[in-house]
Design a protein around this motif. Structure first.
Motif, PDB file in Angstrom:
ATOM      1  N   VAL A 121      -9.965   1.334  -5.268  1.00 47.33           N
ATOM      2  CA  VAL A 121      -8.738   0.410  -4.654  1.00 47.33           C
ATOM      3  C   VAL A 121      -9.287  -0.554  -3.798  1.00 47.33           C
ATOM      4  O   VAL A 121      -8.849  -1.612  -4.101  1.00 47.33           O
ATOM      5  CB  VAL A 121      -7.674   1.140  -4.046  1.00 47.33           C
ATOM      6  N   ALA A 208      -6.877  -1.832 -11.454  1.00 53.27           N
ATOM      7  CA  ALA A 208      -6.452  -2.254 -10.012  1.00 53.27           C
ATOM      8  C   ALA A 208      -6.930  -3.701  -9.851  1.00 53.27           C
ATOM      9  O   ALA A 208      -6.003  -4.621  -9.733  1.00 53.27           O
ATOM     10  CB  ALA A 208      -6.732  -1.597  -9.063  1.00 53.27           C
ATOM     11  N   LEU A 240      -0.672  -5.533  -3.623  1.00 48.29           N
ATOM     12  CA  LEU A 240      -1.065  -4.301  -4.058  1.00 48.29           C
ATOM     13  C   LEU A 240       0.331  -3.498  -4.346  1.00 48.29           C
ATOM     14  O   LEU A 240       0.201  -2.533  -5.416  1.00 48.29           O
ATOM     15  CB  LEU A 240      -1.728  -3.682  -2.877  1.00 48.29           C
ATOM     16  N   HIS A 241       1.335  -3.460  -3.450  1.00 49.74           N
ATOM     17  CA  HIS A 241       2.495  -2.672  -3.876  1.00 49.74           C
ATOM     18  C   HIS A 241       3.125  -2.958  -4.812  1.00 49.74           C
ATOM     19  O   HIS A 241       3.516  -1.941  -5.764  1.00 49.74           O
ATOM     20  CB  HIS A 241       3.428  -3.119  -2.587  1.00 49.74           C
ATOM     21  N   LEU A 244       1.078  -1.456  -8.161  1.00 48.15           N
ATOM     22  CA  LEU A 244       0.622   0.108  -8.171  1.00 48.15           C
ATOM     23  C   LEU A 244       1.024   0.682  -9.529  1.00 48.15           C
ATOM     24  O   LEU A 244       0.250   1.820  -9.856  1.00 48.15           O
ATOM     25  CB  LEU A 244       1.909   0.673  -7.140  1.00 48.15           C
ATOM     26  N   ASN A 245       2.060   0.471 -10.384  1.00 48.62           N
ATOM     27  CA  ASN A 245       2.259   1.185 -11.661  1.00 48.62           C
ATOM     28  C   ASN A 245       1.147   1.306 -12.362  1.00 48.62           C
ATOM     29  O   ASN A 245       0.812   2.240 -12.888  1.00 48.62           O
ATOM     30  CB  ASN A 245       3.261   0.449 -12.356  1.00 48.62           C
ATOM     31  N   ILE A 247      -1.965   1.336 -11.682  1.00 48.01           N
ATOM     32  CA  ILE A 247      -2.976   2.207 -10.627  1.00 48.01           C
ATOM     33  C   ILE A 247      -2.498   3.500 -10.862  1.00 48.01           C
ATOM     34  O   ILE A 247      -3.265   4.425 -11.181  1.00 48.01           O
ATOM     35  CB  ILE A 247      -2.947   1.631  -9.414  1.00 48.01           C
ATOM     36  N   VAL A 248      -1.262   3.762 -10.638  1.00 48.94           N
ATOM     37  CA  VAL A 248      -0.752   5.206 -10.737  1.00 48.94           C
ATOM     38  C   VAL A 248      -0.840   5.756 -12.249  1.00 48.94           C
ATOM     39  O   VAL A 248      -1.281   6.974 -12.453  1.00 48.94           O
ATOM     40  CB  VAL A 248       0.807   5.479 -10.251  1.00 48.94           C
ATOM     41  N   THR A 251      -4.834   6.393 -12.620  1.00 52.78           N
ATOM     42  CA  THR A 251      -5.049   7.622 -11.939  1.00 52.78           C
ATOM     43  C   THR A 251      -4.416   8.895 -12.185  1.00 52.78           C
ATOM     44  O   THR A 251      -5.163   9.919 -12.397  1.00 52.78           O
ATOM     45  CB  THR A 251      -4.468   7.532 -10.488  1.00 52.78           C
ATOM     46  N   TYR A 312       6.857   6.838 -10.850  1.00 51.31           N
ATOM     47  CA  TYR A 312       7.283   5.183 -11.343  1.00 51.31           C
ATOM     48  C   TYR A 312       8.446   5.199 -10.610  1.00 51.31           C
ATOM     49  O   TYR A 312       8.697   4.233 -10.268  1.00 51.31           O
ATOM     50  CB  TYR A 312       7.185   4.989 -12.831  1.00 51.31           C
ATOM     51  N   ILE A 315       8.308   4.340  -6.809  1.00 50.97           N
ATOM     52  CA  ILE A 315       7.576   3.224  -6.308  1.00 50.97           C
ATOM     53  C   ILE A 315       7.934   1.819  -6.940  1.00 50.97           C
ATOM     54  O   ILE A 315       7.929   0.812  -6.400  1.00 50.97           O
ATOM     55  CB  ILE A 315       6.153   3.141  -6.676  1.00 50.97           C
ATOM     56  N   ASP A 316       8.715   1.863  -8.022  1.00 44.19           N
ATOM     57  CA  ASP A 316       9.217   0.686  -8.782  1.00 44.19           C
ATOM     58  C   ASP A 316      10.783   0.939  -8.844  1.00 44.19           C
ATOM     59  O   ASP A 316      11.454   1.519  -9.662  1.00 44.19           O
ATOM     60  CB  ASP A 316       8.518   0.554 -10.025  1.00 44.19           C
TER      61      ASP A 316
END
Length: 322
Positions: A121, A208, A240-241, A244-245, A247-248, A251, A312, A315-316
């Motif tokens: 990241v 990312a 970055l916020h 995130l989707n 990236i998550v 990961t 998800y 964070i979204d």
């Protein structure tokens, strides 16, 4: 009934059961396509000297005299009742072996994922801050190196250099479980986690970086920049916020792969995880060990994907509203 079948939870359960059944069939058929069986793995060249009666008796003892369909559903029925089979080599139940190995692999996967995120990241933020510049070139170079260097080569090189020149190799001792000796356990997990984490950083960094570059072109980012938001706050708080989707997603996928894909690294560093258990089962042609362990890995992978989907919604807000 049709509306009930379309419910996301019901559909997900059906997909999970179908996936696990497919994995069970695939590993069952693949194992039996490999030359040899438990008899030849146990006796070696001595198996050729057995009489037909002795061979038949051993086939009955190992359950190899039954048709393949009967063998499959017998094993699957046992699994559904919690009986994963026995390892004659280890003299223990596969359930107990898996209960010992799963926490080790989970710990290794968690540490490797944290290292991958801590490398990937920040590198992505560095690269996306100056696209096609020196920073971006450095980030891309590190990502390319992480993708290009095989885990077994990096692991062997790291172990050789540290052991030879620093005279430090905690993995040479008997493996220490976390709750028995936390300090020694973390030392033994450090090198394999670094090797896996470095390889994991590459896909995280590339994913990312792409997500950050896409978000940076959005109107709300230009508006925040026009209002004078500090560059660091803008990159972390806003860009970055909202990136995130993906990236998550990456990961979660990579974490799932680590549950069964760390075979070589576990072998190099003598880590008694699920990958090493599967490898030993293949070498000894212990069908129950391989089949049941792979099924446990697949089930854990499915659970990880489910948790990723649930994350998800945290964070979204757009996913929660859908």
């Amino acid at each position: 009934m049709r509306a009930f079948a379309r419910h996301p939870l019901i559909r997900r359960i059906v997909e999970t059961v179908a996936t696990l059944f497919g994995v069970a069939v695939l590993v069952f058929v693949t194992l039996r396509a490999i030359p040899g069986n438990e008899i030849t793995a146990t006796l070696g060249t001595e198996a050729a000297g057995l009489s037909p009666e002795q061979q038949e008796a051993l086939r009955a003892y190992y359950g190899l005299d039954q048709p393949l369909v009967v063998q499959f559903f017998t094993w699957l029925g046992n699994v559904l009742t919690g009986n994963l089979g026995e390892s004659r080599r280890a003299g223990a139940s596969v359930l107990q072996m898996t209960a010992d190995a799963l926490p080790v692999t989970m710990e290794l996967a968690v540490l490797a994922t944290l290292i991958g995120l801590l490398i990937g990241v920040p590198l992505a933020l560095l690269s996306a801050s100056r696209p096609n510049g020196i920073r971006d070139g450095v980030g891309q170079l590190v990502g390319l190196a992480a993708l290009s260097i095989p885990n077994f080569l990096l692991g062997a090189a790291l172990l050789t250099v540290v052991s030879r020149y620093a005279h430090y190799n905690p993995n040479a001792q008997g493996f220490a479980y976390f709750f028995d000796d936390p300090l020694l356990n973390l030392q033994q997990m450090l090198f394999p986690a670094l090797v896996l984490g470095f390889g994991l950083a590459a896909p995280i960094m590339r994913t990312a970086r792409s997500a950050l570059l896409e978000v940076q072109t959005q109107d709300f980012v230009r508006t925040a920049r026009g209002k004078g938001v500090a560059p660091r706050r803008l990159r972390v708080r806003h860009v970055l916020h909202n990136a995130l989707n993906p990236i998550v997603t990456m990961t979660g996928i990579q974490f799932g792969y680590l549950l069964g894909g760390a075979v070589v690294v576990e072998q190099i560093f003598s880590v008694p995880g699920l990958g090493r258990q599967v490898l030993a089962g293949i070498q000894q042609k212990e069908y129950a060990v391989v089949q049941s362990t792979v099924l446990v890995i697949a089930a854990t992978f499915v659970v990880v994907n489910l948790l990723t989907d649930l994350l998800y919604r945290v964070i979204d807000p757009r996913v929660r509203a859908a």
